[in-house]
Scaffold this motif. Structure first.
Motif, mmCIF file in Angstrom:
data_model
loop_
_atom_site.group_PDB
_atom_site.id
_atom_site.type_symbol
_atom_site.label_atom_id
_atom_site.label_comp_id
_atom_site.label_asym_id
_atom_site.label_seq_id
_atom_site.Cartn_x
_atom_site.Cartn_y
_atom_site.Cartn_z
ATOM 1 N N THR A 16 0.780 -1.249 0.000
ATOM 2 C CA THR A 16 0.000 0.000 0.000
ATOM 3 C C THR A 16 0.810 1.297 0.000
ATOM 4 O OG1 THR A 16 -0.177 0.003 2.429
ATOM 5 C CG2 THR A 16 -1.937 -1.111 1.220
ATOM 6 N N VAL B 109 4.510 9.512 -3.818
ATOM 7 C CA VAL B 109 4.202 9.935 -5.185
ATOM 8 C C VAL B 109 4.604 11.398 -5.345
ATOM 9 C CG1 VAL B 109 2.395 10.258 -6.912
ATOM 10 C CG2 VAL B 109 2.258 8.322 -5.321
ATOM 11 N N LEU C 56 5.034 16.842 -3.586
ATOM 12 C CA LEU C 56 4.518 15.590 -3.027
ATOM 13 C C LEU C 56 2.994 15.550 -3.164
ATOM 14 C CD1 LEU C 56 5.154 12.990 -1.382
ATOM 15 C CD2 LEU C 56 4.849 14.368 0.688
ATOM 16 N N CYS C 57 2.497 14.510 -3.827
ATOM 17 C CA CYS C 57 1.044 14.374 -3.987
ATOM 18 C C CYS C 57 0.390 13.807 -2.730
ATOM 19 C CB CYS C 57 0.724 13.449 -5.161
ATOM 20 S SG CYS C 57 0.981 14.198 -6.765
ATOM 21 N N TRP D 139 -2.439 11.302 5.504
ATOM 22 C CA TRP D 139 -2.654 9.897 5.869
ATOM 23 C C TRP D 139 -3.779 9.236 5.097
ATOM 24 C CZ3 TRP D 139 -2.059 9.013 11.872
ATOM 25 C CH2 TRP D 139 -0.698 8.817 12.155
ATOM 26 N N HIS D 140 -4.492 9.999 4.286
ATOM 27 C CA HIS D 140 -5.422 9.295 3.397
ATOM 28 C C HIS D 140 -4.701 8.859 2.125
ATOM 29 C CE1 HIS D 140 -7.998 9.312 -0.218
ATOM 30 N NE2 HIS D 140 -8.419 8.281 0.445
ATOM 31 N N ASP D 141 -4.005 9.785 1.510
ATOM 32 C CA ASP D 141 -3.361 9.464 0.232
ATOM 33 C C ASP D 141 -2.097 8.634 0.417
ATOM 34 O OD1 ASP D 141 -5.157 10.752 -1.561
ATOM 35 O OD2 ASP D 141 -4.399 12.671 -0.849
ATOM 36 N N LYS E 119 -0.903 5.615 2.101
ATOM 37 C CA LYS E 119 -1.756 4.561 2.627
ATOM 38 C C LYS E 119 -1.019 3.597 3.554
ATOM 39 C CE LYS E 119 -4.583 4.919 -1.520
ATOM 40 N NZ LYS E 119 -5.526 5.905 -0.982
ATOM 41 N N LEU E 120 -1.012 3.919 4.840
ATOM 42 C CA LEU E 120 -0.553 2.961 5.842
ATOM 43 C C LEU E 120 -1.577 1.842 5.921
ATOM 44 C CD1 LEU E 120 0.360 5.575 8.585
ATOM 45 C CD2 LEU E 120 1.985 4.282 7.230
ATOM 46 N N THR F 228 -4.223 -0.844 7.311
ATOM 47 C CA THR F 228 -5.184 -0.832 8.419
ATOM 48 C C THR F 228 -5.343 -2.260 8.942
ATOM 49 O OG1 THR F 228 -7.108 -1.311 7.051
ATOM 50 C CG2 THR F 228 -6.451 0.997 7.229
ATOM 51 N N TRP G 284 -5.841 14.603 -5.181
ATOM 52 C CA TRP G 284 -4.750 15.150 -4.365
ATOM 53 C C TRP G 284 -4.304 16.533 -4.816
ATOM 54 C CZ3 TRP G 284 -1.706 9.995 -4.854
ATOM 55 C CH2 TRP G 284 -1.321 9.758 -6.194
ATOM 56 N N ALA H 79 -7.352 0.269 -2.843
ATOM 57 C CA ALA H 79 -5.940 -0.045 -2.639
ATOM 58 C C ALA H 79 -5.671 -0.480 -1.206
ATOM 59 C CB ALA H 79 -5.067 1.163 -2.988
ATOM 60 N N ARG H 80 -6.538 -0.067 -0.295
ATOM 61 C CA ARG H 80 -6.397 -0.407 1.122
ATOM 62 C C ARG H 80 -7.786 -0.788 1.616
ATOM 63 N NH1 ARG H 80 -4.124 4.294 4.954
ATOM 64 N NH2 ARG H 80 -5.985 5.378 4.305
ATOM 65 N N TRP I 180 -10.892 2.698 5.192
ATOM 66 C CA TRP I 180 -10.553 4.113 5.077
ATOM 67 C C TRP I 180 -9.899 4.420 3.729
ATOM 68 C CZ3 TRP I 180 -6.131 7.300 7.562
ATOM 69 C CH2 TRP I 180 -6.417 8.651 7.452
#
Lengths: 768, 326
Positions: free
Chosen positions: A674, A678, A686-687, A691-693, A695-696, A698, B122, B232-233, B236
């Motif tokens: 994930t 980018v 940085l795009c 923390w939404h874009d 992607k850590l 879950t 974004w 992708a995840r 959330w």
């Protein structure tokens, strides 16, 4: 120990993991043996209640009378020259107390690599341009908007290929190559000629960004010439020396406190620019100053795992024996020299037995936030290439991937002149893990489930880690009080791994006490003994033997006291739990009943970390196994189960061990599936700066079955507790284990991270 | 950091509507999107109007005369996901609601808010002066467009972020509004504004107009309806591709159908060519393939999002095969 690679500097100009200085004598004491009373149990955190109830004061919780709030203005461009900074409008805003920038010579000390805190040329987006201190964070934010900066935008490069192209814009005047490095042993050409089979491939890994739960920052307060800094850090002494050096202060004038801290992963091994900025603003305003960078600034500026491109070739005889390994790796430091290719070839040259090896490394500048050491730097990237190449080689040899690896287990560290290992840990991890995972049955069963669009696959990967041995310097003091309770004093930070709990268990074990009789004070340069930063998976093997040694020093004094009191010879008294007895068993004394202890009130034991034996390589090992499904119509990967077998010597606390495994695998899943920086092609910005874009993973991205499967052994050659480091080995094999399972399921080999439908689906459609 | 603004809590809907008609006021229902946008400086406002103190009940879920349901705009997303009647009669809607964000956000976010959320592009959310924010170009055109639209893009190439909206389009729902002029009903498929008409608005709601409820027609109840989301995840995260399917089945034969896509276009995208290809057909491998391909016939991918064509085809095919198997 390895040579050139460990000298690779991080952004702050320090080696990622401090290496041992002149060593005191080797570490020898009677091992604990198999039967331990407390060590080896599952034990919850001794500070768990404080941490979850809000009682624990983290640096970001610190509030002081008169506290001001600071904020940093970052450069909005990847490369720009600053023509002028006009702070007059910001300074007129009520509640603003100070603004500093490159225009203030006395607020802009020298910083890393010949630069300053605020540079006239900004080489990455977010590089500090100015900072303010104000009555509250809102005024500080408003003030930033009123600082008028005149920028001259400069051409930039944001990927390695462009950076090395002819005529590329230069990040630094000398060009875009930070450094190159090479290694070889044997004769590569000959090794390739001996081979029956070869595989090669080019693998890429995306930049994984540092984004710990507690943001980077500190609170700085001056009392006269005495500076105190509460900082979220892995190492209070490293921060102390960096601040003292930067501000020209004696070490005794700087106190750094970091009792609690909310995560780091390598990005808080040293002071940050924020530490200096907060200290300077506090001095200027005569008020304490709090400065924590925003989440966006964290992602832009607080370090990352460098992106890489790796070419690998493996060659083997028909029986699977490796004859040659060729590895070329390139990594991007970012805008400053920061270890872009640091340790990148280590698994290639050190994991398996092979006589003929050649590696080349190249570290490249780009206009992006500098890298920092990140949980197993280099190793995580290299594993993605090496362990997938091994998988490809096994297929080509028509061998089982486990069998191929077992065929190539070295007895000693191949890259350290075959210095013998203290254990056969790599073999043990692979064999035990394969057995407990049910490797052969799972592989066979998956092969049967190839009808329909959902394909099942099973894969594995292995790893080692070159600094899980720990070492000096480290000093610890243990005090035993007259009431039979003990206090442990050590400088090391608990970065969330459970260091305090683990060390308290060592004290309890050695002194025969219960855990609730132990208190721990740590991570404060004003009150605690010296420690290097908690990083490199070396905290347990560095601190735990030192803690035990301090306990042994306490016991030594208690035996002296007991012998005198009992009128026995010194060699006639022994410890028996919380008592001391004569050897004949006729007389005994509770420790609390020692007259001398009652009078003197406390016994102080000093422990110093002795050096490791130099005739062995003390190395932790790992293997991971993964079963998953790939939806070939959508490119979705669903992890079904994973198992991590680790050999890191003695398990001191099974619960914190399992925590490490689960955390490491989770982080590895993020790296594999994930996460990835980018950077916008046309602007270099940085795009995914949130923390939404970004992607850590879950909880739903983690397999429902995740098993921690330690190889239970005590590595008594390693040190006097028999334990090695674990925090990094647990994350190294995850991505290739997943990638190999994806290949097993689909016949499509993931060549780049993150592996997601964007990359996978077109290739599934192309190749099936 | 939030900007400074007035915060009011009207008790009567007419006061909400009257105040909303002034300046750049913003509505605060669940706040899950509004507060993020204000924090990040995506837009600013001088007045935030809370819907939290209204006396009229915008939370209710009630039966309608035609056998359908009327859902209050302030009903929480979690409730839409869990409501037994919705799960039974309109499973696509319950599944779409369950796929939104995370448990915390579903507990806080509202049905109306989900339909009115701002795009997740974004460039729009980030430090870029893009067309939708009043700038002069869409940065995705020459930039990082892997998550952008493959259908319906002109000038601006966002994808609409809602999972619930495509489900409502597929279920032929109707949006009921209140406004200074008295309110109206809008087909769910007409609620959102394509960039070809106005790249700076996401909905056709007029100044002062507020969604008060959503009506699900009785005629669409108890059909075969499903929503599935690829992301992708697994929590959330917004849709790489989402599909809301609504079939009127007679055995294997499709009497009627509606198909709406998430993650495909700047608005919830009704796949009309696919519907035409499927209507009257029996669900076979060939008709399923034809339908999936028809849905993507007009796709015009950008430089990095070509994977979405195969992804939608695969997703639609998978859902139709499952329908055939039931």
């Amino acid at each position: 120990m390895p040579t050139e690679e460990t000298e690779t500097q991080n952004i702050e100009g320090q080696t990622p993991f401090t290496q041992a200085p002149d060593n005191p004598a080797e570490d020898k004491a009677e091992p604990w043996g198999e039967q331990t009373r407390i060590v080896g149990r599952r034990h919850g955190r001794i500070d768990g209640f404080e941490r979850v109830s809000g009682g624990a004061v983290y640096p970001s919780d610190v509030s002081l009378p008169g506290l001001l709030h600071a904020a940093i203005l970052g450069c909005p461009y990847p490369h720009a020259r600053i023509k002028g900074v006009d702070a007059s409008a910001a300074l007129k805003l009520p509640g603003v107390h100070a603004v500093i920038s490159s225009a203030d010579a006395d607020a802009n000390p020298e910083w890393h690599q010949g630069g300053r805190i605020f540079n006239d040329t900004c080489r990455y987006e977010g590089e500090p341009v100015a900072a303010v201190a104000a009555d509250n964070p809102y005024i500080a934010a408003d003030a930033l908007k009123r600082i008028l900066v005149s920028y001259e935008e400069l051409p930039y490069v944001s990927d390695m290929e462009s950076a090395l192209a002819d005529g590329a814009p230069k990040v630094h005047p000398d060009g875009n190559t930070v450094k190159t490095d090479s290694y070889s042993r044997g004769d590569l050409k000959q090794g390739l000629e001996q081979a029956a089979v070869q595989v090669s491939g080019q693998y890429r890994t995306a930049s994984e960004m540092q984004t710990p739960l507690e943001r980077h920052g500190c609170v700085a307060r001056w009392e006269g010439d005495q500076l105190t800094v509460w900082e979220s850090t892995q190492g209070v002494y490293a921060v102390q020396s960096r601040i003292a050096e930067t501000l020209g202060l004696p070490l005794t004038r700087v106190r750094v406190i970091g009792h609690y801290m909310g995560g780091a992963f390598g990005s808080k091994l040293d002071a940050g620019g924020y530490s200096i900025i907060a200290s300077v603003l506090a001095k200027r305003t005569g008020r304490p100053v709090k400065l924590f960078v925003s989440r966006e600034q964290t992602l832009l500026t607080m370090g990352n795992r460098p992106p890489t491109r790796m070419d690998i070739r493996l060659a083997a005889r028909q029986d699977g024996g490796l004859t040659a390994i060729e590895f070329t790796g390139r990594g991007a430091s970012g805008a400053y020299s920061a270890g872009g290719a640091s340790l990148l070839d280590w698994l290639a040259k050190d994991l398996y037995q092979c006589d003929n090896v050649a590696t080349e490394l190249e570290d490249v500048y780009i206009n992006a936030g500098p890298a920092r050491p990140f949980r197993a730097p280099g190793y995580v990237q290299c594993a993605f290439a090496v362990e997938q190449a091994m998988d490809a080689l096994a297929e080509k040899l028509n061998m089982d991937p486990v069998a191929l690896r077992l065929k190539n287990i070295p007895k000693g560290s191949p890259a350290k002149d075959n210095l013998p290992y203290t254990t056969d840990g790599l073999r043990l991890c692979i064999e035990q893990g394969a057995q407990h995972f049910g490797w052969e049955a799972a592989r066979a069963e998956a092969a049967k489930r190839q009808d329909g669009p959902i394909k099942r696959g099973v894969g594995m990967a292995a790893a080692n880690w070159f600094v899980g041995d720990g070492g000096p310097p480290c000093t610890v003091i243990v005090r035993l009080y007259a009431d039979g309770t003990a206090n442990l004093n050590m400088g090391a930070s608990d970065i969330g791994t459970g260091t305090r709990t683990v060390m308290a268990m060592v004290v309890a074990e050695e002194l025969g006490l219960e855990l609730d009789a132990i208190s721990v004070e740590n991570a404060d340069t004003g009150t605690c003994q010296y420690a290097t930063p908690s990083g490199g998976s070396k905290t347990v093997p560095t601190e735990a033997p030192t803690v035990r040694r301090a306990c042994l020093a306490v016991k030594d004094q208690l035996l002296d006291m007991a012998a005198k009191q009992l009128g026995a010879g010194r060699d006639q008294v022994v410890f028996a739990g919380s008592e001391i007895r004569t050897a004949d068993g006729f007389e005994s004394l509770k420790i609390r009943d020692l007259d001398r202890l009652s009078n003197q009130k406390v016994v102080v034991g000093l422990g110093e970390r002795r050096h490791n034996p130099d005739d062995v390589s003390i190395t932790p090992f790992a293997a991971q196994f993964c079963e998953l499904e790939v939806n070939t119509r959508t490119g979705e990967v669903k992890l079904l189960r994973m198992l991590g077998a680790n050999e890191s010597g003695r398990v001191i606390n099974r619960l914190t061990w399992d925590n490490q495994l689960i955390g490491g695998v989770t982080m590895g899943i993020g790296f594999a599936l994930t996460e990835g920086r980018v950077l916008d092609g046309p602007t270099g910005k940085l795009c995914n700066a949130n923390w939404h874009d970004y992607k850590l993973p879950t909880a739903l991205d983690i397999p429902p079955e995740l098993i921690s499967d330690p190889v239970m052994l005590n590595d008594d050659q390693a040190n006097i507790v028999g334990a090695k480091g674990l925090g990094e080995p647990v994350t190294i094999p995850t991505a290739p284990a997943i990638a190999n399972a994806i290949y097993h399921a689909t016949g499509v080999r993931p060549m780049a991270t993150p592996i997601n439908p964007l990359d996978l689906l077109p290739r599934l459609n192309q190749e099936t | 950091m939030l900007p400074a603004f007035a915060y009011i809590r009207p008790t009567r809907l007419q006061d909400v509507v009257a105040r909303l008609n002034q300046g750049d006021a913003q509505l605060h229902a669940g706040g899950t999107d509004l507060l993020g946008c204000l924090h990040d400086g995506v837009f600013t406002t001088d007045m935030v109007i809370s819907l939290g103190a209204l006396e009229s009940d915008l939370n209710a879920i009630r039966q309608t005369e035609d056998g359908g349901l009327e859902l209050g705009a302030m009903a929480r997303v979690a409730r839409i996901a869990e409501d037994a009647t919705i799960r039974q009669r309109y499973p696509a809607l319950a599944q779409a609601a369950a796929s939104v964000a995370s448990p915390q956000l579903r507990n806080q976010g509202t049905l109306g808010g989900n339909l009115c959320q701002k795009p997740r592009c974004w460039y729009y959310r980030g430090d870029f002066a893009c067309l939708r924010k009043g700038g002069f170009k869409c940065f995705a055109v020459n930039g990082e467009n892997q998550y952008h639209c493959i259908l319906g893009g002109t000038d601006c190439f966002i994808v609409h972020p809602s999972d619930i909206a495509p489900a409502l389009v597929a279920l032929d729902a109707e949006i009921k509004t209140a406004s200074p002029q008295g309110g109206r009903r809008i087909a769910a498929s007409d609620l959102h504004m394509p960039p070809s008409e106005d790249p700076r608005r996401e909905t056709r709601l007029k100044d002062g107009e507020v969604i008060v409820s959503i009506r699900l027609p009785g005629a669409m109840a108890n059909r075969y309806s499903r929503y599935r989301k690829v992301r992708a995840r697994q929590a959330w995260d917004f849709a790489l591709a989402g599909c809301a399917l609504n079939l009127d089945l007679d055995g294997d034969q499709v009497r009627d159908c509606r198909i709406a896509l998430a993650g495909a276009a700047p608005v919830p995208w009704r796949a009309q060519a696919a519907e035409q290809a499927l209507k009257g057909q029996t669900l076979t491998a060939a008709t399923i393939r034809n339908t999936a391909q028809a849905a993507m016939a007009d796709a015009d991918p950008m430089s990095q999002n070509g994977y979405k064509v195969a992804l939608f085809e695969g997703l639609i095919a998978e859902m139709l095969e499952q329908a055939a198997a039931t």
